[in-house]
Scaffold this motif. Structure first.
Motif, PDB file in Angstrom:
ATOM      1  N   LYS A  62       0.938  -1.525   0.076  1.00 44.21           N
ATOM      2  CA  LYS A  62      -0.639   0.020  -0.185  1.00 44.21           C
ATOM      3  C   LYS A  62       0.958   1.025  -0.391  1.00 44.21           C
ATOM      4  N   ILE A  63       1.531   1.178   0.694  1.00 40.60           N
ATOM      5  CA  ILE A  63       2.942   2.333   0.892  1.00 40.60           C
ATOM      6  C   ILE A  63       3.479   2.394  -0.122  1.00 40.60           C
ATOM      7  N   ALA A  64       3.491   1.286  -1.211  1.00 43.49           N
ATOM      8  CA  ALA A  64       4.096   1.534  -2.470  1.00 43.49           C
ATOM      9  C   ALA A  64       3.462   2.091  -3.571  1.00 43.49           C
ATOM     10  N   ALA A  65       2.150   1.675  -2.958  1.00 43.48           N
ATOM     11  CA  ALA A  65       0.730   2.072  -4.532  1.00 43.48           C
ATOM     12  C   ALA A  65       0.939   3.479  -4.265  1.00 43.48           C
ATOM     13  N   THR A  66       0.845   4.590  -2.898  1.00 40.57           N
ATOM     14  CA  THR A  66       0.459   5.613  -2.506  1.00 40.57           C
ATOM     15  C   THR A  66       1.644   6.318  -2.765  1.00 40.57           C
ATOM     16  N   LEU A  67       2.514   6.120  -2.274  1.00 41.31           N
ATOM     17  CA  LEU A  67       4.093   7.048  -3.156  1.00 41.31           C
ATOM     18  C   LEU A  67       3.887   7.253  -4.645  1.00 41.31           C
ATOM     19  N   ALA A  68       3.328   5.749  -5.506  1.00 41.94           N
ATOM     20  CA  ALA A  68       3.634   6.086  -7.031  1.00 41.94           C
ATOM     21  C   ALA A  68       2.176   6.899  -7.626  1.00 41.94           C
ATOM     22  N   SER A  69       1.455   6.684  -6.415  1.00 41.17           N
ATOM     23  CA  SER A  69       0.196   7.651  -6.954  1.00 41.17           C
ATOM     24  C   SER A  69       0.361   9.101  -6.797  1.00 41.17           C
ATOM     25  N   THR A  70       0.928   9.214  -5.827  1.00 44.82           N
ATOM     26  CA  THR A  70       1.640  10.808  -5.834  1.00 44.82           C
ATOM     27  C   THR A  70       2.840  11.547  -6.249  1.00 44.82           C
ATOM     28  N   GLY A  71       3.377  11.207  -7.468  1.00 42.29           N
ATOM     29  CA  GLY A  71       4.735  11.465  -7.952  1.00 42.29           C
ATOM     30  C   GLY A  71       6.025  10.817  -7.371  1.00 42.29           C
ATOM     31  N   THR A  72       6.080   9.984  -6.020  1.00 44.96           N
ATOM     32  CA  THR A  72       7.383   9.103  -5.949  1.00 44.96           C
ATOM     33  C   THR A  72       6.974   7.837  -6.425  1.00 44.96           C
ATOM     34  N   ALA A 173       3.964  14.522   2.896  1.00 44.97           N
ATOM     35  CA  ALA A 173       4.945  15.032   2.461  1.00 44.97           C
ATOM     36  C   ALA A 173       6.406  15.545   1.311  1.00 44.97           C
ATOM     37  N   LEU A 174       5.959  14.269   0.641  1.00 48.74           N
ATOM     38  CA  LEU A 174       6.960  14.420  -0.197  1.00 48.74           C
ATOM     39  C   LEU A 174       5.849  15.446  -1.265  1.00 48.74           C
ATOM     40  N   LEU A 175       4.806  15.026  -1.489  1.00 47.87           N
ATOM     41  CA  LEU A 175       4.062  14.924  -2.697  1.00 47.87           C
ATOM     42  C   LEU A 175       4.120  16.797  -2.544  1.00 47.87           C
ATOM     43  N   ASP A 176       3.764  17.184  -1.173  1.00 50.82           N
ATOM     44  CA  ASP A 176       3.741  18.498  -1.066  1.00 50.82           C
ATOM     45  C   ASP A 176       5.344  19.447  -1.505  1.00 50.82           C
ATOM     46  N   ALA A 177       6.290  18.635  -1.059  1.00 52.74           N
ATOM     47  CA  ALA A 177       7.689  19.160  -1.448  1.00 52.74           C
ATOM     48  C   ALA A 177       7.796  18.908  -2.813  1.00 52.74           C
ATOM     49  N   ARG A 178       7.086  18.045  -3.327  1.00 54.07           N
ATOM     50  CA  ARG A 178       6.949  18.299  -5.579  1.00 54.07           C
ATOM     51  C   ARG A 178       6.495  19.546  -6.071  1.00 54.07           C
ATOM     52  N   ASP A 184      -1.889  16.196 -11.309  1.00 52.05           N
ATOM     53  CA  ASP A 184      -0.808  15.573 -11.558  1.00 52.05           C
ATOM     54  C   ASP A 184      -1.513  14.396 -10.809  1.00 52.05           C
ATOM     55  N   PHE A 185      -2.256  14.387 -10.008  1.00 57.92           N
ATOM     56  CA  PHE A 185      -2.191  13.035  -9.272  1.00 57.92           C
ATOM     57  C   PHE A 185      -3.802  12.537 -10.371  1.00 57.92           C
ATOM     58  N   ALA A 186      -5.001  13.360 -11.382  1.00 56.17           N
ATOM     59  CA  ALA A 186      -5.008  13.645 -12.547  1.00 56.17           C
ATOM     60  C   ALA A 186      -4.676  12.170 -13.252  1.00 56.17           C
ATOM     61  N   ARG A 187      -2.962  12.428 -13.879  1.00 55.35           N
ATOM     62  CA  ARG A 187      -2.688  11.650 -14.971  1.00 55.35           C
ATOM     63  C   ARG A 187      -3.218  10.042 -14.050  1.00 55.35           C
ATOM     64  N   SER A 188      -2.142  10.067 -12.682  1.00 59.79           N
ATOM     65  CA  SER A 188      -1.908   8.658 -12.554  1.00 59.79           C
ATOM     66  C   SER A 188      -3.064   7.977 -12.237  1.00 59.79           C
ATOM     67  N   HIS A 189      -4.373   8.449 -12.229  1.00 61.44           N
ATOM     68  CA  HIS A 189      -5.997   8.171 -11.961  1.00 61.44           C
ATOM     69  C   HIS A 189      -6.494   8.132 -13.032  1.00 61.44           C
TER      70      HIS A 189
END
Length: 325
Positions: A62-72, A173-178, A184-189
């Protein structure tokens, strides 16, 4: 076995309380290591490889999926499979995020020295602050909990909730920093409702060519009505000889003229049309079309190019079919 409803409710309430306290406990321990972890992930050119076993493995996916879908960019690698060839998925430039409550999982521990030899930085998300995993890690994020919600203090419950919350905190924290935006979220969904709303253009859903009802200004009322009936959308555009949109006639206009007693039999399109129709561009978002329809209480809009030429039309049914509204 007799079922005790009161006991079931009591255990449910206890579970909520224990897991809430576990998550709140993370906040008090969060500090410089978390900031370093975020900075490390931002600095890598590759992917975050998330690894965990058992229940921690499910959390890791789940962590990997969340990271991938939010720009990491991120992926999950099973630690047991890693020892049998899947370590080849981890390359220099990646970062390992290892998740384990104890930090001593036998399938994960043998992988750690190999990862270190590859020069891959490592973040441990663990409750075992003196564990083998913690000793190998460059940064340790403390996910420890006082007790599990399980009445026997055995089944991973509060500990996996804490792991999930820390993973979500990293992703946020990562999505905010990026500077990761809704677009961007829409492009991955693209298959989700947000994706459809933020990615679908008017040009993707509009009717074009012969499907667009249109007549010229000198067209008699009878021809105007035939065009409206043939295209079945309750309106017709009025265009000049060069194809510029100069007006619109709708079923609502027809009703208003009848109520005023207008003699429509001898009328031509230019005499009864609305000369100031609202229009869209094909490059606008389809959701904007929906907003204009709602604000102006119309169900159809014509689409023009930068020179005012009629290029299409879109109505509420088209937006519904595209699941924009």
């Amino acid at each position: 076995m007799d079922f005790d409803a009161d006991r079931a409710l009591r255990l449910a309430h206890d579970t909520f309380e224990i897991e809430a306290q576990a998550v709140l406990g993370l906040r008090a321990r969060l500090g410089e290591p978390f900031a370093r972890a975020v900075q490390m992930i931002l600095g890598i050119p590759g992917r975050v490889v998330v690894m965990g076993m058992g229940k921690s493995g499910h959390v890791s996916r789940k962590i990997a999926a969340t990271l991938a879908s939010t720009g990491t960019p991120a992926m999950f690698v099973h630690p047991a499979e890693a020892s049998h060839g899947d370590l080849g998925m981890i390359t220099k430039g990646d970062l390992l995020l290892a998740v384990s409550n104890s930090g001593e999982v036998e399938e994960l521990v043998p992988v750690l020295p190999v990862v270190k030899r590859l020069g891959v930085p490592m973040i441990a998300l663990t409750g075992g602050l003196k564990s083998t995993l913690a000793r190998h890690a460059d940064v340790v994020l403390d996910s420890g909990v006082e007790k599990e919600a399980c009445p026997h203090n055995l089944a991973p419950t509060a500990s996996t909730t804490a792991q999930m919350a820390l993973g979500d905190a990293l992703a946020v924290a990562l999505l905010d920093a990026r500077g990761f935006a809704p677009e961007d979220f829409a492009r991955s969904h693209p298959g989700g409702s947000l994706g459809r709303k933020l990615l679908t253009l008017v040009g993707d859903v509009m009717r074009t060519g012969d499907a667009v009802p249109k007549v010229q200004p000198h067209a008699p009322f009878s021809a105007l009505m035939r065009e409206m009936g043939a295209k079945g959308i309750g309106a017709s555009a009025v265009v000049d000889a060069e194809g510029h949109l100069v007006g619109i006639f709708t079923a609502g206009d027809l009703r208003r003229h009848v109520e005023r007693g207008t003699d429509l039999r001898e009328s031509v399109a230019r005499d009864i049309m609305n000369p100031s129709p609202r229009t869209l561009r094909a490059g606008q978002m389809a959701v904007e079309a929906a907003q204009v329809m709602e604000q102006t209480r119309v169900t159809l809009l014509f689409v023009v190019d930068e020179h005012g030429h009629l290029v299409g039309t879109v109505n509420a049914n088209d937006l519904l079919r595209a699941k924009v509204i």
